[in-house]
Write an enzyme that holds these catalytic residues in place. Structure first.
Site, mmCIF file in Angstrom:
data_model
loop_
_atom_site.group_PDB
_atom_site.id
_atom_site.type_symbol
_atom_site.label_atom_id
_atom_site.label_comp_id
_atom_site.label_asym_id
_atom_site.label_seq_id
_atom_site.Cartn_x
_atom_site.Cartn_y
_atom_site.Cartn_z
ATOM 1 N N ARG A 1 -12.869 -4.263 -6.790
ATOM 2 C CA ARG A 1 -12.611 -4.882 -5.496
ATOM 3 C C ARG A 1 -13.903 -4.941 -4.670
ATOM 4 O O ARG A 1 -14.602 -3.939 -4.539
ATOM 5 C CB ARG A 1 -11.560 -4.033 -4.772
ATOM 6 C CG ARG A 1 -11.183 -4.534 -3.418
ATOM 7 C CD ARG A 1 -10.115 -3.680 -2.805
ATOM 8 N NE ARG A 1 -10.698 -2.551 -2.093
ATOM 9 C CZ ARG A 1 -10.041 -1.803 -1.213
ATOM 10 N NH1 ARG A 1 -8.768 -2.045 -0.969
ATOM 11 N NH2 ARG A 1 -10.635 -0.810 -0.598
ATOM 12 N N ASP B 1 1.584 -4.859 8.442
ATOM 13 C CA ASP B 1 0.438 -3.962 8.307
ATOM 14 C C ASP B 1 -0.809 -4.847 8.260
ATOM 15 O O ASP B 1 -0.981 -5.654 7.337
ATOM 16 C CB ASP B 1 0.585 -3.129 7.020
ATOM 17 C CG ASP B 1 -0.530 -2.098 6.861
ATOM 18 O OD1 ASP B 1 -1.632 -2.310 7.410
ATOM 19 O OD2 ASP B 1 -0.303 -1.087 6.153
ATOM 20 N N TYR C 1 -10.736 1.920 11.227
ATOM 21 C CA TYR C 1 -11.983 2.263 10.508
ATOM 22 C C TYR C 1 -12.425 1.254 9.468
ATOM 23 O O TYR C 1 -13.449 1.448 8.836
ATOM 24 C CB TYR C 1 -11.852 3.642 9.844
ATOM 25 C CG TYR C 1 -10.621 3.827 8.986
ATOM 26 C CD1 TYR C 1 -10.536 3.243 7.731
ATOM 27 C CD2 TYR C 1 -9.532 4.583 9.437
ATOM 28 C CE1 TYR C 1 -9.399 3.401 6.954
ATOM 29 C CE2 TYR C 1 -8.394 4.744 8.665
ATOM 30 C CZ TYR C 1 -8.334 4.151 7.428
ATOM 31 O OH TYR C 1 -7.210 4.295 6.655
ATOM 32 N N LYS C 2 -11.664 0.183 9.277
ATOM 33 C CA LYS C 2 -12.064 -0.815 8.267
ATOM 34 C C LYS C 2 -12.910 -1.905 8.943
ATOM 35 O O LYS C 2 -14.050 -1.657 9.306
ATOM 36 C CB LYS C 2 -10.823 -1.388 7.586
ATOM 37 C CG LYS C 2 -10.025 -0.359 6.805
ATOM 38 C CD LYS C 2 -8.793 -1.025 6.195
ATOM 39 C CE LYS C 2 -7.829 -0.032 5.573
ATOM 40 N NZ LYS C 2 -8.316 0.542 4.327
ATOM 41 N N PHE D 1 0.850 -1.197 0.000
ATOM 42 C CA PHE D 1 0.000 0.000 0.000
ATOM 43 C C PHE D 1 0.888 1.250 0.000
ATOM 44 O O PHE D 1 1.889 1.296 0.717
ATOM 45 C CB PHE D 1 -0.923 -0.022 1.224
ATOM 46 C CG PHE D 1 -1.968 1.047 1.188
ATOM 47 C CD1 PHE D 1 -3.094 0.910 0.387
ATOM 48 C CD2 PHE D 1 -1.813 2.212 1.922
ATOM 49 C CE1 PHE D 1 -4.057 1.911 0.330
ATOM 50 C CE2 PHE D 1 -2.771 3.221 1.865
ATOM 51 C CZ PHE D 1 -3.899 3.063 1.067
HETATM 52 C C1 LIG Z 1 -2.608 -1.561 3.807
HETATM 53 C C2 LIG Z 1 -2.996 -0.196 4.264
HETATM 54 N N1 LIG Z 1 -2.191 0.500 5.096
HETATM 55 C C3 LIG Z 1 -2.531 1.721 5.538
HETATM 56 C C4 LIG Z 1 -3.719 2.319 5.140
HETATM 57 C C5 LIG Z 1 -4.126 3.680 5.571
HETATM 58 O O1 LIG Z 1 -3.411 4.384 6.427
HETATM 59 P P1 LIG Z 1 -4.003 5.698 7.047
HETATM 60 O O2 LIG Z 1 -5.141 5.316 7.924
HETATM 61 O O3 LIG Z 1 -2.859 6.291 7.745
HETATM 62 O O4 LIG Z 1 -4.527 6.560 5.944
HETATM 63 C C6 LIG Z 1 -4.569 1.633 4.284
HETATM 64 C C7 LIG Z 1 -5.844 2.262 3.802
HETATM 65 O O5 LIG Z 1 -6.018 3.440 3.726
HETATM 66 C C8 LIG Z 1 -4.199 0.362 3.835
HETATM 67 O O6 LIG Z 1 -4.980 -0.309 2.999
HETATM 68 N N1 LIG Z 2 -8.778 5.696 4.435
HETATM 69 C C1 LIG Z 2 -9.443 5.987 3.293
HETATM 70 C C2 LIG Z 2 -9.950 7.278 3.101
HETATM 71 C C3 LIG Z 2 -10.651 7.580 1.948
HETATM 72 C C4 LIG Z 2 -10.834 6.591 1.007
HETATM 73 C C5 LIG Z 2 -10.358 5.341 1.177
HETATM 74 C C6 LIG Z 2 -9.623 5.027 2.303
HETATM 75 C C7 LIG Z 2 -9.047 3.706 2.498
HETATM 76 O O1 LIG Z 2 -8.937 3.264 3.602
HETATM 77 C C8 LIG Z 2 -8.611 2.949 1.331
HETATM 78 C C9 LIG Z 2 -8.121 1.596 1.693
HETATM 79 N N2 LIG Z 2 -6.964 1.607 2.552
HETATM 80 C C10 LIG Z 2 -7.777 0.709 0.535
HETATM 81 O O2 LIG Z 2 -7.362 -0.407 0.776
HETATM 82 O O3 LIG Z 2 -7.912 1.063 -0.603
#
Ligand SMILES: Cc1ncc(COP(=O)(O)O)c(C=O)c1O
Ligand SMILES: Nc1ccccc1C(=O)C[C@H](N)C(=O)O
Length: 379
Positions: A351, A177, A202-203, A107
């Site tokens: 997805r 991660d 938040y997921k 990511f």
């Molecule tokens: C694998 C992964 N790491 C990190 C993040 C996000 O990090 P953050 O919450 O700091 O935006 C995401 C999604 O946004 C993700 O899919």
């Molecule tokens: N934090 C976000 C804010 C806005 C839009 C998407 C995200 C996601 O979390 C994307 C996710 N990490 C992803 O796997 O694509």
């Protein structure tokens, strides 16, 4: 709680809102903040409005889901920031070895945080290899292995136990991660011998947009792992206002600044959903959902230019199913307009996130009916 008329296949990006959250947020705003004001920071160590202890209380709930002890988890900040903290600590423990090995398709924020740390230290090499080549690249010059267990595009799940063991045998520290793992299935960090881990609130944990993230630091590293972002809320006694930093016990030292009370409260309540849930059941349901979804999609692969990119082997699958399609961006826009909410991911990925706590097999059927209708309309 989900609005009617939607098939929501995006709980891997923003989890649905648990029914209990609005009342908690309302209480925090009107009572704890509105009435108690500053007294809520230390109101009552046993009561929910003891804001100072909120990060630790939430950490204990997360710990249960990821195979960690409560004092090995810190909650706060974003996953990005926690990745930085973990990488900085791991690299320091790695001594002379200045290579971070990672998946070339990791990511973006994981790659970017490693690059940023490289800017600071000036002597790092970020070595990016295809995920299939990770094991072959665990060589003696690598200090830290930075991996996302479940790939955000393909949904491919790495073998965390095997890779952690292989890394350890080479003297390499691991940073995992768990963004697409925590809450999607049971994770066993200590069982795998992982060193550090991070993940999103938040997921699959349903903590709400921008929910605080978590950081895991294995107990064996607490004494030696440096706290690079040494903020006063990770101090042993913040209100002593000492001139020098002295770390709080355990992972609490990795909390940096003032806890995000509103969003921590939402996450705290959201995590109660998991209190009586067996994560083995969650995994079983997730696999049953993805199996059903893939089987129903099967006939569409013969009719439309769709290619499954999620592994068919169940052990290699997270809780999402993805397909390539040459017009993936447009197809997803049509799906969203039709109430089938998934994600487009560059360059050509459709997805679909499967969330075992709130999806039924009927949802899988309804989603595939919608996908079929959209693909037929475009053909
Ligand atoms: C694998 C992964 N790491 C990190 C993040 C996000 O990090 P953050 O919450 O700091 O935006 C995401 C999604 O946004 C993700 O899919
Ligand atoms: N934090 C976000 C804010 C806005 C839009 C998407 C995200 C996601 O979390 C994307 C996710 N990490 C992803 O796997 O694509």
């Amino acid at each position: 709680m989900l609005p009617g008329g939607l098939v929501y296949l995006d709980g891997n990006s923003l989890g649905a809102m648990p029914r209990s959250v609005p009342a908690r947020l309302s209480h925090v705003a009107s009572q704890e903040w509105g009435q108690q004001l500053i007294r809520s920071w230390t109101a009552d160590a046993e009561a929910a409005q003891d804001w100072m202890a909120l990060p630790d209380r939430v950490a204990a709930k997360v710990a249960r889901l990821i195979g960690a002890a409560p004092h090995e988890v810190a909650v706060g900040d974003s996953t990005s920031v926690n990745t930085f903290k973990a990488l900085a600590a791991a690299l320091s423990l790695a001594g002379e070895r200045r290579v971070i090995l990672t998946d070339a398709d990791n990511f973006p924020t994981d790659l970017y945080m490693a690059q940023g740390l490289g800017t600071l230290t000036g002597d790092l090499e970020l070595r990016r290899v295809p995920s299939a080549d990770i094991a072959a690249n665990l060589t003696g010059d690598v200090g830290v292995l930075l991996l996302t267990e479940v790939d955000y595009r393909t949904g491919r799940r790495l073998d965390m136990a095997a890779l952690s063991a292989q890394a350890r045998a080479q003297g390499i520290l691991t940073v995992w991660d768990l963004a697409h793992s925590a809450g999607a299935f049971g994770v066993d960090l200590n069982g795998c011998g992982a060193d550090f881990a991070v993940g999103c609130g938040y997921k699959f944990l349903n903590g709400g947009p921008g929910a605080p993230a978590f950081l895991f630091v294995a107990e064996r590293h607490h004494a030696a792992a440096p706290v690079v972002l040494s903020g006063w809320m990770g101090h042993a006694d913040p209100f002593e206002m000492a001139r020098d930093y002295a770390p709080a016990p355990g992972a609490r030292r990795f909390v940096v600044g003032t806890p995000q009370v509103l969003s921590l409260s939402a996450l705290d309540t959201a995590l109660d959903v998991f209190a009586d849930v067996d994560m083995a059941d969650v995994r079983e349901k997730s696999l049953s959902l993805s199996r059903t979804f893939m089987a129903l999609m099967g006939p569409l692969l013969a009719r439309f230019p769709l290619t499954l990119v999620t592994p068919e082997a169940e052990a290699e699958r997270g809780s999402q199913v993805s397909y390539r399609h040459p017009q993936a961006r447009e197809v997803m826009a049509d799906l969203i307009a039709a109430g089938i909410i998934g994600d487009f991911r560059t360059p050509d990925i459709l997805r679909f996130g499967l969330t075992p706590l709130y999806h039924s097999h009927a949802d899988m059927w309804q989603a595939v009916q919608g996908i079929k209708a959209v693909l037929e309309a475009r053909a």
